[in-house]
Scaffold this motif. Structure first.
Motif, PDB file in Angstrom:
ATOM      1  N   VAL A  11       0.854  -1.189   0.000  1.00 10.88           N
ATOM      2  CA  VAL A  11       0.000   0.000   0.000  1.00 10.88           C
ATOM      3  C   VAL A  11       0.889   1.237   0.000  1.00 10.88           C
ATOM      4  O   VAL A  11       1.867   1.306   0.744  1.00 10.88           O
ATOM      5  N   ALA A  12       0.536   2.205  -0.841  1.00 11.89           N
ATOM      6  CA  ALA A  12       1.290   3.460  -0.905  1.00 11.89           C
ATOM      7  C   ALA A  12       0.405   4.618  -0.463  1.00 11.89           C
ATOM      8  O   ALA A  12      -0.784   4.657  -0.784  1.00 11.89           O
ATOM      9  N   ALA A  31      -0.514  13.719  -3.065  1.00 13.62           N
ATOM     10  CA  ALA A  31      -1.266  13.982  -4.290  1.00 13.62           C
ATOM     11  C   ALA A  31      -1.087  12.802  -5.230  1.00 13.62           C
ATOM     12  O   ALA A  31      -0.052  12.136  -5.218  1.00 13.62           O
ATOM     13  N   ILE A  32      -2.100  12.531  -6.032  1.00  9.32           N
ATOM     14  CA  ILE A  32      -2.075  11.404  -6.966  1.00  9.32           C
ATOM     15  C   ILE A  32      -2.482  11.903  -8.342  1.00  9.32           C
ATOM     16  O   ILE A  32      -3.491  12.583  -8.501  1.00  9.32           O
ATOM     17  N   GLU A  33      -1.675  11.559  -9.355  1.00  3.82           N
ATOM     18  CA  GLU A  33      -1.995  11.885 -10.739  1.00  3.82           C
ATOM     19  C   GLU A  33      -1.686  10.678 -11.606  1.00  3.82           C
ATOM     20  O   GLU A  33      -0.734   9.948 -11.345  1.00  3.82           O
ATOM     21  N   GLY A  34      -2.480  10.482 -12.646  1.00  8.15           N
ATOM     22  CA  GLY A  34      -2.199   9.386 -13.571  1.00  8.15           C
ATOM     23  C   GLY A  34      -3.131   8.206 -13.363  1.00  8.15           C
ATOM     24  O   GLY A  34      -3.988   8.201 -12.470  1.00  8.15           O
ATOM     25  N   GLU A  35      -2.945   7.204 -14.188  1.00  9.80           N
ATOM     26  CA  GLU A  35      -3.792   6.021 -14.162  1.00  9.80           C
ATOM     27  C   GLU A  35      -3.367   5.063 -13.054  1.00  9.80           C
ATOM     28  O   GLU A  35      -2.224   4.633 -13.001  1.00  9.80           O
ATOM     29  N   MET A  36      -4.297   4.738 -12.189  1.00  6.92           N
ATOM     30  CA  MET A  36      -4.000   3.840 -11.077  1.00  6.92           C
ATOM     31  C   MET A  36      -3.669   2.421 -11.555  1.00  6.92           C
ATOM     32  O   MET A  36      -2.956   1.685 -10.888  1.00  6.92           O
ATOM     33  N   ASP A  37      -4.181   2.052 -12.737  1.00 15.20           N
ATOM     34  CA  ASP A  37      -3.911   0.705 -13.238  1.00 15.20           C
ATOM     35  C   ASP A  37      -2.417   0.482 -13.436  1.00 15.20           C
ATOM     36  O   ASP A  37      -1.916  -0.623 -13.236  1.00 15.20           O
ATOM     37  N   ARG A  38      -1.707   1.531 -13.838  1.00 17.79           N
ATOM     38  CA  ARG A  38      -0.263   1.409 -14.041  1.00 17.79           C
ATOM     39  C   ARG A  38       0.438   1.081 -12.725  1.00 17.79           C
ATOM     40  O   ARG A  38       1.376   0.279 -12.686  1.00 17.79           O
ATOM     41  N   PHE A  39      -0.010   1.705 -11.639  1.00 11.75           N
ATOM     42  CA  PHE A  39       0.575   1.431 -10.332  1.00 11.75           C
ATOM     43  C   PHE A  39       0.301  -0.013  -9.913  1.00 11.75           C
ATOM     44  O   PHE A  39       1.170  -0.691  -9.374  1.00 11.75           O
ATOM     45  N   LYS A  40      -0.901  -0.480 -10.166  1.00 11.41           N
ATOM     46  CA  LYS A  40      -1.264  -1.843  -9.780  1.00 11.41           C
ATOM     47  C   LYS A  40      -0.439  -2.870 -10.536  1.00 11.41           C
ATOM     48  O   LYS A  40      -0.060  -3.907  -9.988  1.00 11.41           O
ATOM     49  N   GLU A  41      -0.154  -2.592 -11.794  1.00 13.54           N
ATOM     50  CA  GLU A  41       0.668  -3.512 -12.584  1.00 13.54           C
ATOM     51  C   GLU A  41       2.056  -3.678 -11.987  1.00 13.54           C
ATOM     52  O   GLU A  41       2.692  -4.717 -12.158  1.00 13.54           O
ATOM     53  N   GLU A  42       2.518  -2.654 -11.289  1.00 13.69           N
ATOM     54  CA  GLU A  42       3.861  -2.696 -10.699  1.00 13.69           C
ATOM     55  C   GLU A  42       3.880  -3.342  -9.315  1.00 13.69           C
ATOM     56  O   GLU A  42       4.949  -3.528  -8.735  1.00 13.69           O
ATOM     57  N   GLY A  43       2.703  -3.652  -8.765  1.00 15.72           N
ATOM     58  CA  GLY A  43       2.678  -4.345  -7.483  1.00 15.72           C
ATOM     59  C   GLY A  43       2.019  -3.592  -6.347  1.00 15.72           C
ATOM     60  O   GLY A  43       1.961  -4.091  -5.214  1.00 15.72           O
ATOM     61  N   LEU A  44       1.519  -2.387  -6.629  1.00 13.49           N
ATOM     62  CA  LEU A  44       0.817  -1.643  -5.574  1.00 13.49           C
ATOM     63  C   LEU A  44      -0.635  -2.107  -5.497  1.00 13.49           C
ATOM     64  O   LEU A  44      -1.384  -2.028  -6.479  1.00 13.49           O
ATOM     65  N   SER A  45      -1.036  -2.575  -4.332  1.00 15.01           N
ATOM     66  CA  SER A  45      -2.423  -2.999  -4.159  1.00 15.01           C
ATOM     67  C   SER A  45      -3.359  -1.814  -4.260  1.00 15.01           C
ATOM     68  O   SER A  45      -4.433  -1.891  -4.855  1.00 15.01           O
ATOM     69  N   VAL A  46      -2.941  -0.688  -3.676  1.00  8.01           N
ATOM     70  CA  VAL A  46      -3.755   0.527  -3.701  1.00  8.01           C
ATOM     71  C   VAL A  46      -2.868   1.716  -3.362  1.00  8.01           C
ATOM     72  O   VAL A  46      -1.869   1.576  -2.651  1.00  8.01           O
ATOM     73  N   VAL A  47      -3.208   2.879  -3.902  1.00  9.33           N
ATOM     74  CA  VAL A  47      -2.553   4.139  -3.557  1.00  9.33           C
ATOM     75  C   VAL A  47      -3.585   5.008  -2.843  1.00  9.33           C
ATOM     76  O   VAL A  47      -4.655   5.280  -3.384  1.00  9.33           O
ATOM     77  N   LEU A  48      -3.275   5.422  -1.629  1.00 11.82           N
ATOM     78  CA  LEU A  48      -4.230   6.159  -0.804  1.00 11.82           C
ATOM     79  C   LEU A  48      -3.773   7.600  -0.576  1.00 11.82           C
ATOM     80  O   LEU A  48      -2.627   7.833  -0.170  1.00 11.82           O
ATOM     81  N   PRO A  49      -4.644   8.569  -0.836  1.00 11.55           N
ATOM     82  CA  PRO A  49      -4.306   9.961  -0.512  1.00 11.55           C
ATOM     83  C   PRO A  49      -4.365  10.166   0.996  1.00 11.55           C
ATOM     84  O   PRO A  49      -5.196   9.557   1.683  1.00 11.55           O
ATOM     85  N   ILE A  50      -3.505  11.011   1.511  1.00  7.23           N
ATOM     86  CA  ILE A  50      -3.497  11.236   2.958  1.00  7.23           C
ATOM     87  C   ILE A  50      -4.345  12.436   3.366  1.00  7.23           C
ATOM     88  O   ILE A  50      -4.714  12.563   4.534  1.00  7.23           O
ATOM     89  N   VAL A  51      -4.662  13.318   2.433  1.00  9.99           N
ATOM     90  CA  VAL A  51      -5.461  14.508   2.770  1.00  9.99           C
ATOM     91  C   VAL A  51      -6.895  14.071   3.058  1.00  9.99           C
ATOM     92  O   VAL A  51      -7.523  13.403   2.239  1.00  9.99           O
ATOM     93  N   ASP A  52      -7.413  14.465   4.213  1.00 10.61           N
ATOM     94  CA  ASP A  52      -8.737  13.986   4.628  1.00 10.61           C
ATOM     95  C   ASP A  52      -9.755  15.100   4.846  1.00 10.61           C
ATOM     96  O   ASP A  52     -10.826  14.871   5.419  1.00 10.61           O
ATOM     97  N   ALA A  53      -9.455  16.318   4.385  1.00  6.26           N
ATOM     98  CA  ALA A  53     -10.381  17.440   4.520  1.00  6.26           C
ATOM     99  C   ALA A  53      -9.974  18.517   3.526  1.00  6.26           C
ATOM    100  O   ALA A  53      -8.828  18.536   3.061  1.00  6.26           O
ATOM    101  N   PRO A  54     -10.897  19.429   3.166  1.00  7.99           N
ATOM    102  CA  PRO A  54     -10.512  20.518   2.260  1.00  7.99           C
ATOM    103  C   PRO A  54      -9.399  21.363   2.872  1.00  7.99           C
ATOM    104  O   PRO A  54      -9.495  21.792   4.021  1.00  7.99           O
TER     105      PRO A  54
END
Length: 382
Positions: free
Chosen positions: A318-319, A323-346
């Motif tokens: 898990v990463a 901030a996250i940009e780009g296609e998440m599928d590319r990250f998954k192909e490399e072995g990341l189960s999920v990419v999670l943003p840490i910001v939890d409020a505006p």
């Protein structure tokens, strides 16, 4: 349950070691019994000194040097006394965080990095690990080499003070007083770009260092002139060498003027020293992350390196990212189960950067709570 915590730095917010601490706190708030192994990760840029010094039980020392625009600052380097190895990262003295909104590619110099290296040489260093990455400069490392004794002259024979704006003036160089030729060097970098052209130092990395679109040709011409002078001096060409465009062309001068030198991918160096592959094989869960996950992350950055090792070990990875940009599928192909943003409020970017450790701690806590639910349903790895 064994958890490997191996984040890269969250630039401008947390070092990789500080990110480790925040993630550990979040995990232990849910699973205080977890066996956590924290390994700060770096790829040659910011955090390389801290990561290697921690792995090798070295110390971190501070020296007063010049920042990219000539102001006195306190910069760190690592020292491993047993092997007389110094660890220097370009980002420490000559990095983008030193300037923030004051980017000035014409005046910015790597002179302060050279001062750190000279300090290490004076201390008796026999091996220099130099991390390239995160520089605020396009001086091709000439400032660093000026601090190490190289002299640069214009066509009238006047000595130049080197920076990005001086490269077009260089007509000759004198390397007779160059320090550091009697030590071995390891250049840690994840960049394979050549010095010049559409994939070179100015075209690819110039904009982040303040080179405007309208000025690119001028800086490219200056870099080309500098390369021609250096190659005339050494008698062979290095501008096409993979990585010569690293850190605003720093790689080119290193390759051209140093004899006892090897280049190693920055992440792979840290992973090898930290025995990461073997440790990840024993993990139930692997956590990583960095400030921004985007397409650049896919090109050998720390989190992707960690994900690939986790994939090989069949461990969930898990990463976390600011901030996250780009296609998440590319990250998954490399072995990341999920990419999670840490910001939890505006919040603004500045607010998020300032609150980075707290945000990462809370995100780690939430992730562990969800992971605990999956384990209760029998969906964990073991």
């Amino acid at each position: 349950m064994k958890v490997i915590v191996a984040p890269d730095s969250f630039k401008g917010s947390m070092t990789s070691a500080e990110a480790c601490s925040a993630m550990e706190a979040g995990i232990r708030s849910v699973r205080p019994d977890c066996d956590i192994l924290s390994i700060p990760v770096a790829d040659g840029g910011e955090g390389t000194v801290e990561a290697i010094a921690r792995i090798e039980n070295g110390e971190i020392l501070t020296e007063t040097v010049l920042d990219p625009v000539g102001r006195n600052v306190e910069a760190e380097y690592g020292w491993i006394g047993e092997s007389r190895t110094a660890i220097v990262e370009t980002a420490s003295a000559s990095g983008l965080p030193r300037l923030k909104e004051e980017l000035n590619p014409a005046e910015a110099s790597t002179y302060g990095t050279g001062q750190l290296i000279q300090t290490a040489l004076d201390k008796g260093a026999e091996h220099i690990i130099l991390g390239l990455g995160g520089s605020a400069t396009v001086d091709a490392g000439s400032g660093c080499f000026q601090a190490l004794g190289v002299k640069f002259y214009d066509e009238k024979g006047a000595e130049l003070d080197m920076n990005g704006g001086a490269l077009h003036k260089v007509a000759s160089i004198d390397t007779t007083a160059l320090c550091g030729q009697d030590v071995s060097w390891t250049i840690a970098s994840d960049v394979t770009n050549p010095l010049l052209g559409p994939d070179g130092a100015i075209a690819v990395f110039g904009p982040q260092k303040g080179v405007s679109r309208g000025d690119r040709d001028r800086y490219e011409t200056g870099m080309e002139n500098y390369a021609s002078v250096v190659e005339r001096h050494i008698g062979y060409e290095k501008r096409e060498e993979p990585g010569s465009g690293a850190a605003g062309g720093f790689g080119f001068t290193l390759f051209s003027l140093l004899d006892r030198m090897e280049v190693e991918n920055g992440f792979e160096l840290v992973a090898r020293l930290g025995n990461l592959e073997e440790r990840i094989r024993e993990a139930d869960l692997v956590l990583t992350g960095e400030g921004k996950m985007d397409t650049q992350t896919l090109y050998g950055k720390g989190p992707i390196g960690i994900a690939r090792l986790a994939k090989k070990a069949e461990a969930p990875c898990v990463a976390f990212a600011g901030a996250i940009e780009g296609e998440m599928d590319r990250f998954k192909e490399e072995g990341l189960s999920v990419v999670l943003p840490i910001v939890d409020a505006p919040m603004t970017v500045a607010e998020a950067i300032g609150a980075g450790p707290a945000l990462l701690q809370r995100a780690s806590r939430r992730m562990m709570e969800v992971y605990g639910l999956k384990q209760e349903k029998g969906e964990g790895r073991r």
